[in-house]
Design an enzyme around this catalytic site. Structure first.
Site, PDB file in Angstrom:
ATOM      1  N   ILE A   1      13.237  12.088  49.647  1.00 32.66           N
ATOM      2  CA  ILE A   1      13.366  11.245  51.080  1.00 32.66           C
ATOM      3  C   ILE A   1      11.385  10.770  50.648  1.00 32.66           C
ATOM      4  O   ILE A   1      11.429   9.526  51.635  1.00 32.66           O
ATOM      5  CB  ILE A   1      12.497  12.789  50.882  1.00 32.66           C
ATOM      6  CG1 ILE A   1      13.844  13.446  51.980  1.00 32.66           C
ATOM      7  CG2 ILE A   1      11.918  12.047  52.743  1.00 32.66           C
ATOM      8  CD1 ILE A   1      14.137  14.217  52.856  1.00 32.66           C
TER       9      ILE A   1
ATOM     10  N   ASP B   1      -2.575  16.688  44.422  1.00 32.42           N
ATOM     11  CA  ASP B   1      -1.898  18.148  44.782  1.00 32.42           C
ATOM     12  C   ASP B   1      -2.271  18.106  46.067  1.00 32.42           C
ATOM     13  O   ASP B   1      -3.761  18.045  46.035  1.00 32.42           O
ATOM     14  CB  ASP B   1      -2.268  18.638  44.113  1.00 32.42           C
ATOM     15  CG  ASP B   1      -1.895  19.898  43.926  1.00 32.42           C
ATOM     16  OD1 ASP B   1      -1.435  20.349  44.859  1.00 32.42           O
ATOM     17  OD2 ASP B   1      -2.813  20.969  43.357  1.00 32.42           O
TER      18      ASP B   1
ATOM     19  N   TYR C   1      10.181  29.681  52.612  1.00 36.24           N
ATOM     20  CA  TYR C   1      10.125  27.813  52.815  1.00 36.24           C
ATOM     21  C   TYR C   1       9.951  27.996  54.467  1.00 36.24           C
ATOM     22  O   TYR C   1       9.357  27.118  55.267  1.00 36.24           O
ATOM     23  CB  TYR C   1      11.501  27.370  52.268  1.00 36.24           C
ATOM     24  CG  TYR C   1      11.245  25.527  51.994  1.00 36.24           C
ATOM     25  CD1 TYR C   1      10.848  24.644  51.925  1.00 36.24           C
ATOM     26  CD2 TYR C   1      12.444  25.701  54.091  1.00 36.24           C
ATOM     27  CE1 TYR C   1      11.171  23.560  52.113  1.00 36.24           C
ATOM     28  CE2 TYR C   1      12.747  24.390  53.972  1.00 36.24           C
ATOM     29  CZ  TYR C   1      11.819  22.967  53.506  1.00 36.24           C
ATOM     30  OH  TYR C   1      12.432  21.972  53.356  1.00 36.24           O
TER      31      TYR C   1
ATOM     32  N   LYS D   1       7.535  25.608  57.196  1.00 37.53           N
ATOM     33  CA  LYS D   1       8.550  24.441  57.564  1.00 37.53           C
ATOM     34  C   LYS D   1       7.699  25.095  59.501  1.00 37.53           C
ATOM     35  O   LYS D   1       7.232  23.806  59.947  1.00 37.53           O
ATOM     36  CB  LYS D   1       9.615  24.899  57.930  1.00 37.53           C
ATOM     37  CG  LYS D   1       9.723  23.185  56.187  1.00 37.53           C
ATOM     38  CD  LYS D   1       8.595  22.344  55.677  1.00 37.53           C
ATOM     39  CE  LYS D   1       9.332  21.931  54.984  1.00 37.53           C
ATOM     40  NZ  LYS D   1       8.814  20.487  55.207  1.00 37.53           N
TER      41      LYS D   1
ATOM     42  N   THR E   1      18.391  15.114  47.856  1.00 43.28           N
ATOM     43  CA  THR E   1      17.369  14.953  47.059  1.00 43.28           C
ATOM     44  C   THR E   1      17.499  16.031  45.350  1.00 43.28           C
ATOM     45  O   THR E   1      18.357  16.669  45.337  1.00 43.28           O
ATOM     46  CB  THR E   1      15.963  15.344  47.991  1.00 43.28           C
ATOM     47  OG1 THR E   1      16.764  16.865  47.768  1.00 43.28           O
ATOM     48  CG2 THR E   1      16.119  14.816  48.602  1.00 43.28           C
TER      49      THR E   1
END
Length: 276
Positions: free
Chosen positions: A16, A62, A172, A176, A207
């Protein structure tokens, strides 16, 4: 003479992030691409400069390292001395969705350091630079009969529908949810300065990260993709493309969204709304 606009895109070497950098370059915007992947990042920057005749640079970055982010924001000023747009797309994800027993503290901290802390640092330093800049009046077409207040910049964070619900993903998903809150806070903190902060919340999107998680179930044209239970949960019966997410991010950064601030815009083909 048309004003040169400049964008900083994190996670821009592939997926993306690269699609966002490509979309912005196609609009004639100069782009600083950042990513950990040095080889792919340089190749992407060179490709976009040649294809769209815009100025591009790549900086290995990074986002879990605060000093790297400072350097990236400083580097973005090399084009015109301004940073008009920022798209924060850098992110990582585990491949185990169904449980959290196997997620180590070290991995949780690593995911959080990129997806949440890194995003916060990017937003913070990008906005600090934008606050120093003179406002630029948005261009509305057709124009309004009223003047449009000037804006100093726009930031678009790539969050996820995992920031609004839970699909599993023990490291994750919390990161988020934090990213969604960081976006909302950014809109509140920087809106009074004429800086807009919004987020694109992608659903299932094809992706490298998705392919690592789902294998051939994320590769269109394969029997596994055609029979994927994920696709059956999406109203459009397919996963999104990185370019479709980039179109939304481009809109959120553009003058066409000049009154949008603090929005978490879902772009998932009808998954989140229908499945929840």
């Amino acid at each position: 003479m048309k004003q040169e606009l400049v964008a900083l895109v994190t996670g821009a070497a592939n997926g993306i992030g690269k699609a966002i950098a490509t979309k912005l370059a196609s609009r004639g915007i100069s782009v600083l691409l950042t990513d950990l992947n040095k080889q792919q990042g340089h190749a992407a920057a060179s490709e976009l400069a040649k294809r769209y005749n815009v100025r591009t640079e790549f900086l290995q970055t990074d986002v879990s390292q605060e000093e790297d982010i400072r350097k990236a924001v400083d580097a973005s000023l090399s084009f015109t001395g301004r940073l008009d747009y920022a798209a924060n797309c850098a992110g990582i994800c585990e491949t185990i969705a169904s449980e959290e027993r196997s997620i180590s503290t070290e991995w949780f901290d690593k995911v959080y350091s990129v997806n949440a802390r890194g995003l916060w640092l990017c937003q913070k330093y990008e906005a600090q630079q934008m606050e120093k800049q003179a406002p630029r009046e948005p261009v509305l077409d057709p124009p309004s009969r009223y003047p449009v207040p000037g804006q100093r910049g726009a930031i678009a964070n790539v969050v996820s529908i995992s920031g609004l619900t839970s699909l599993g993903l023990a490291a994750y998903t919390p990161s988020k949810h934090a990213a969604a809150g960081i976006t909302k806070n950014g809109a509140k903190f920087y809106g009074p300065s004429g800086i807009r902060v919004n987020a694109c919340c992608p659903g299932w999107t094809i992706t490298n990260m998705t392919e690592a998680h789902l294998g051939d179930r994320a590769v269109p044209g394969t029997p596994e993709y055609a029979e994927s239970p994920v696709n059956r949960k999406i109203a459009l019966r397919r996963m999104g493309l990185a370019e479709e997410q980039a179109n939304l991010v481009s809109f959120l950064l553009s003058d066409e969204s000049s009154y949008m601030n603090g929005a978490l815009v879902v772009n998932d083909g009808g998954f989140y709304e229908i499945d929840n």
